[in-house]
Design a protein around this motif. Structure first.
Motif, PDB file in Angstrom:
ATOM      1  N   HIS A 141       2.657   8.470  -0.006  1.00 22.55           N
ATOM      2  CA  HIS A 141       4.546   7.911  -0.279  1.00 22.55           C
ATOM      3  C   HIS A 141       4.446   7.742   1.262  1.00 22.55           C
ATOM      4  O   HIS A 141       3.989   8.888   2.509  1.00 22.55           O
ATOM      5  CB  HIS A 141       4.944   8.052  -0.705  1.00 22.55           C
ATOM      6  CG  HIS A 141       4.643   9.934  -0.701  1.00 22.55           C
ATOM      7  ND1 HIS A 141       5.767  10.308   0.296  1.00 22.55           N
ATOM      8  CD2 HIS A 141       4.369  10.865  -1.213  1.00 22.55           C
ATOM      9  CE1 HIS A 141       5.930  12.072   0.052  1.00 22.55           C
ATOM     10  NE2 HIS A 141       5.105  12.063  -0.965  1.00 22.55           N
ATOM     11  N   LEU A 142       5.736   7.464   2.045  1.00 24.74           N
ATOM     12  CA  LEU A 142       6.185   7.748   3.087  1.00 24.74           C
ATOM     13  C   LEU A 142       7.509   8.541   3.775  1.00 24.74           C
ATOM     14  O   LEU A 142       8.428   8.324   4.597  1.00 24.74           O
ATOM     15  CB  LEU A 142       6.220   6.261   4.191  1.00 24.74           C
ATOM     16  CG  LEU A 142       4.766   5.544   3.767  1.00 24.74           C
ATOM     17  CD1 LEU A 142       5.068   4.715   4.920  1.00 24.74           C
ATOM     18  CD2 LEU A 142       3.629   6.684   4.778  1.00 24.74           C
ATOM     19  N   ASN A 143       7.884   9.274   2.461  1.00 26.41           N
ATOM     20  CA  ASN A 143       9.069   9.751   2.222  1.00 26.41           C
ATOM     21  C   ASN A 143       9.126  11.256   3.194  1.00 26.41           C
ATOM     22  O   ASN A 143       7.535  11.492   2.860  1.00 26.41           O
ATOM     23  CB  ASN A 143       9.228  10.585   1.181  1.00 26.41           C
ATOM     24  CG  ASN A 143       9.487   9.324  -0.278  1.00 26.41           C
ATOM     25  OD1 ASN A 143      10.344   8.364   0.761  1.00 26.41           O
ATOM     26  ND2 ASN A 143       9.774   9.512  -1.260  1.00 26.41           N
ATOM     27  N   ASP A 144       9.958  11.569   4.159  1.00 28.90           N
ATOM     28  CA  ASP A 144       9.161  12.295   5.111  1.00 28.90           C
ATOM     29  C   ASP A 144       7.911  12.556   5.989  1.00 28.90           C
ATOM     30  O   ASP A 144       7.686  13.056   6.350  1.00 28.90           O
ATOM     31  CB  ASP A 144       9.588  13.959   4.233  1.00 28.90           C
ATOM     32  CG  ASP A 144      10.630  14.148   3.655  1.00 28.90           C
ATOM     33  OD1 ASP A 144      12.252  14.464   3.907  1.00 28.90           O
ATOM     34  OD2 ASP A 144      10.356  14.668   2.404  1.00 28.90           O
ATOM     35  N   VAL A 145       7.822  11.482   6.546  1.00 29.90           N
ATOM     36  CA  VAL A 145       6.917  11.037   7.133  1.00 29.90           C
ATOM     37  C   VAL A 145       6.811  11.043   8.511  1.00 29.90           C
ATOM     38  O   VAL A 145       6.630  12.122   9.156  1.00 29.90           O
ATOM     39  CB  VAL A 145       6.211   9.856   6.931  1.00 29.90           C
ATOM     40  CG1 VAL A 145       7.546   8.881   7.486  1.00 29.90           C
ATOM     41  CG2 VAL A 145       4.873   9.141   8.073  1.00 29.90           C
ATOM     42  N   ALA A 167      18.316   7.493   2.872  1.00 33.35           N
ATOM     43  CA  ALA A 167      19.599   6.761   2.131  1.00 33.35           C
ATOM     44  C   ALA A 167      18.429   6.260   1.203  1.00 33.35           C
ATOM     45  O   ALA A 167      17.293   6.685   0.545  1.00 33.35           O
ATOM     46  CB  ALA A 167      19.230   5.486   3.166  1.00 33.35           C
ATOM     47  N   ALA A 168      19.182   6.140   0.105  1.00 31.32           N
ATOM     48  CA  ALA A 168      18.219   5.922  -1.494  1.00 31.32           C
ATOM     49  C   ALA A 168      17.612   4.685  -0.996  1.00 31.32           C
ATOM     50  O   ALA A 168      17.968   3.729  -1.434  1.00 31.32           O
ATOM     51  CB  ALA A 168      20.249   6.023  -2.819  1.00 31.32           C
ATOM     52  N   ALA A 169      16.272   5.075  -1.546  1.00 30.47           N
ATOM     53  CA  ALA A 169      15.924   3.546  -2.075  1.00 30.47           C
ATOM     54  C   ALA A 169      15.809   2.593  -3.619  1.00 30.47           C
ATOM     55  O   ALA A 169      16.076   1.751  -3.321  1.00 30.47           O
ATOM     56  CB  ALA A 169      14.429   3.899  -1.461  1.00 30.47           C
ATOM     57  N   GLU A 170      16.689   3.361  -4.319  1.00 31.37           N
ATOM     58  CA  GLU A 170      16.319   2.604  -5.348  1.00 31.37           C
ATOM     59  C   GLU A 170      17.681   2.755  -5.631  1.00 31.37           C
ATOM     60  O   GLU A 170      18.556   4.184  -5.433  1.00 31.37           O
ATOM     61  CB  GLU A 170      15.527   3.596  -6.691  1.00 31.37           C
ATOM     62  CG  GLU A 170      13.876   3.188  -6.431  1.00 31.37           C
ATOM     63  CD  GLU A 170      13.636   1.698  -6.703  1.00 31.37           C
ATOM     64  OE1 GLU A 170      14.213   1.542  -7.405  1.00 31.37           O
ATOM     65  OE2 GLU A 170      12.132   2.111  -5.989  1.00 31.37           O
ATOM     66  N   CYS A 227       0.782  -1.374  -0.235  1.00 33.16           N
ATOM     67  CA  CYS A 227      -0.047  -0.163  -0.143  1.00 33.16           C
ATOM     68  C   CYS A 227       0.703   1.642   0.203  1.00 33.16           C
ATOM     69  O   CYS A 227       0.424   2.348   0.254  1.00 33.16           O
ATOM     70  CB  CYS A 227      -0.543   0.026   1.435  1.00 33.16           C
ATOM     71  SG  CYS A 227      -1.556  -1.436   0.685  1.00 33.16           S
ATOM     72  N   HIS A 228       1.806   1.012   0.445  1.00 37.50           N
ATOM     73  CA  HIS A 228       2.619   2.197   0.649  1.00 37.50           C
ATOM     74  C   HIS A 228       4.044   2.176  -0.389  1.00 37.50           C
ATOM     75  O   HIS A 228       4.348   1.117  -0.128  1.00 37.50           O
ATOM     76  CB  HIS A 228       3.167   2.893   2.198  1.00 37.50           C
ATOM     77  CG  HIS A 228       2.258   2.977   3.096  1.00 37.50           C
ATOM     78  ND1 HIS A 228       1.376   4.240   2.940  1.00 37.50           N
ATOM     79  CD2 HIS A 228       1.091   2.325   3.936  1.00 37.50           C
ATOM     80  CE1 HIS A 228       0.215   4.237   3.598  1.00 37.50           C
ATOM     81  NE2 HIS A 228      -0.193   2.408   4.007  1.00 37.50           N
ATOM     82  N   ALA A 229       5.120   3.344  -0.432  1.00 35.95           N
ATOM     83  CA  ALA A 229       6.055   3.772  -0.885  1.00 35.95           C
ATOM     84  C   ALA A 229       6.872   4.592  -0.230  1.00 35.95           C
ATOM     85  O   ALA A 229       5.970   5.416  -0.810  1.00 35.95           O
ATOM     86  CB  ALA A 229       6.244   3.784  -2.968  1.00 35.95           C
ATOM     87  N   VAL A 230       8.174   4.018  -0.439  1.00 35.48           N
ATOM     88  CA  VAL A 230       9.165   4.886   0.141  1.00 35.48           C
ATOM     89  C   VAL A 230      10.210   5.394  -0.774  1.00 35.48           C
ATOM     90  O   VAL A 230      10.891   3.992  -1.493  1.00 35.48           O
ATOM     91  CB  VAL A 230       9.372   5.178   1.623  1.00 35.48           C
ATOM     92  CG1 VAL A 230       9.838   3.175   2.337  1.00 35.48           C
ATOM     93  CG2 VAL A 230      10.078   5.846   2.403  1.00 35.48           C
ATOM     94  N   GLY A 231      11.022   6.057  -0.648  1.00 31.08           N
ATOM     95  CA  GLY A 231      12.426   6.122  -1.526  1.00 31.08           C
ATOM     96  C   GLY A 231      12.093   7.293  -2.396  1.00 31.08           C
ATOM     97  O   GLY A 231      11.334   7.398  -2.733  1.00 31.08           O
ATOM     98  N   GLU A 232      13.461   7.032  -2.850  1.00 32.68           N
ATOM     99  CA  GLU A 232      13.640   7.591  -3.972  1.00 32.68           C
ATOM    100  C   GLU A 232      11.925   7.985  -5.328  1.00 32.68           C
ATOM    101  O   GLU A 232      12.041   6.977  -5.736  1.00 32.68           O
ATOM    102  CB  GLU A 232      14.877   7.855  -4.623  1.00 32.68           C
ATOM    103  CG  GLU A 232      14.560   9.174  -6.163  1.00 32.68           C
ATOM    104  CD  GLU A 232      16.659   8.744  -6.485  1.00 32.68           C
ATOM    105  OE1 GLU A 232      16.912   8.537  -6.292  1.00 32.68           O
ATOM    106  OE2 GLU A 232      16.780   9.353  -7.734  1.00 32.68           O
ATOM    107  N   GLY A 233      11.772   8.991  -5.331  1.00 32.72           N
ATOM    108  CA  GLY A 233      10.331   8.463  -6.673  1.00 32.72           C
ATOM    109  C   GLY A 233       9.587   8.002  -5.759  1.00 32.72           C
ATOM    110  O   GLY A 233       8.800   7.697  -7.187  1.00 32.72           O
TER     111      GLY A 233
END
Length: 369
Positions: free
Chosen positions: A55-59, A136-139, A41-47
């Motif tokens: 998305h959970l970047n900067d959550v 950290a880079a997710a991809e 359900c959720h994505a995190v990381g670059e892009g």
């Protein structure tokens, strides 16, 4: 151990687990593994983009319900407006029991009851939160060979030169012919007789572990379904009911479709991430949940796969309507102005979107917070 005993054991353990909410120092590397339960359900990381959930970047450090472009539940928006900001304590409390922490939100996930798992996944999310911990880079970055190729490519390389030979294959003379390896990667269908199966094996017990890690978040620990996510077990003797429950034990004709679908499309949002052995194991576990096999030490493999018969197989038959007299007498079918009266809607589907849709659904139906 029977599945029913497992249920009882799990329920007993749940009662013994303390409802701790205090966060602890987590391990981001372990958290990345725990996050597999969230990836559907959720994505995190670059892009990272919004999926069924935001998305959970900067959550970490963000007010609840504020990711731009995501349609939250009213409860989540109200929580943010009321001052809920995601930090280690609030995230830990939310991840432990999402629906208890914010009443009325749409999170279907039952929660992470282990404090160390919550701490680990929060530590992992912190690595993608600016100002929290180093990002950290997710991809993975482009491979060195790709970078070198890009650096050495001449300007305008994306446009073919005027004297470049044009493709002559296919109908439209576009692109290039697929390589044998590319075709093999795409051509993974499995036939009812087992044709196409990869070599491998997986047990019921192994499948239970994998299912709990990547499937139970949507389908429940025992395939009982969760919210609008489909039920995967049971449903026997319901096919003549107004709302039949269609599972592999009650409806599906061939086991090959189970293997092919899990291998090709699951887990939702992270398709093609399972090994062949994990797909065998999940398929074995689904057979066990549906009482097609009753031995919890059963092992499914490419060698015994075609011996398995699903209960409803005999009720499927080849479509021979084209050979029936009723159709043969009509000759050419009518294609225009076939109905003299205006078309009227006489019935509406009662069940739509059995699989929860994207977050931008008009009503937000199926999204999670």
């Amino acid at each position: 151990m029977s599945k029913f005993l497992r249920v009882a054991t799990a329920a007993t353990l749940a009662l013994l687990i303390p409802l701790a909410s205090a966060s602890a120092e987590g391990d981001a590397a372990k958290g990345e593994k725990v996050f597999k339960k969230c990836k559907a359900c959720h994505a995190v990381g670059e892009g990272a983009k919004n999926k069924v959930g935001p998305h959970l970047n900067d959550v970490v450090g963000r007010s609840a319900g504020t990711v731009e472009g995501f349609k939250y539940s009213a409860a989540m928006v109200a929580a943010g407006e009321g001052g809920v900001v995601w930090d280690e304590d609030s995230l830990s409390a939310y991840l432990e029991k999402p629906r208890d922490y914010i009443k009325g939100n749409r999170m279907s996930f039952a929660g992470l009851r282990k404090e160390d798992e919550r701490a680990d996944v929060i530590a992992y999310l912190e690595t993608f939160s600016e100002g929290s911990k180093p990002a950290a880079a997710a991809e993975p970055a482009d491979a060195p060979s790709q970078q070198a190729a890009a650096a050495s490519a001449p300007a305008g390389a994306s446009m073919p030169a005027a004297d470049t030979p044009q493709p002559t294959h296919g109908v439209f003379h576009l692109g290039r012919e697929a390589t044998a390896a590319e075709i093999a990667a795409w051509d993974i269908d499995i036939r009812p007789d087992g044709t196409g199966l990869p070599a491998g094996r997986g047990s019921v017990a192994e499948g239970e572990e994998v299912f709990a890690e990547v499937c139970a978040v949507c389908h429940g620990d025992f395939g009982e379904g969760r919210d609008r996510w489909p039920v995967l077990a049971g449903g026997q003797d319901t096919l003549t009911a107004e709302r039949p429950v269609k599972t592999i034990g009650s409806y599906w004709p061939y086991l090959s479709t189970v293997y092919d679908y899990v291998r090709r499309a699951m887990p939702f949002g992270d398709a093609r991430s399972l090994s062949d052995g994990e797909v065998y194991a999940i398929t074995a576990y689904l057979l066990y949940l549906n009482d097609v096999v009753t031995d919890d030490e059963f092992v499914l493999s490419n060698e015994n796969f075609s011996e398995i018969r699903l209960p409803n197989e005999d009720n499927f038959f080849m479509d021979d309507r084209g050979e029936e007299a009723h159709y043969l007498k009509k000759g050419e079918p009518c294609m225009t102005d076939c109905k003299p009266d205006p078309v009227e809607i006489t019935m509406r589907a009662r069940v739509l979107d059995v699989t929860p849709d994207a977050a931008d659904d008009e009503q937000g139906v199926g999204a999670v917070d």
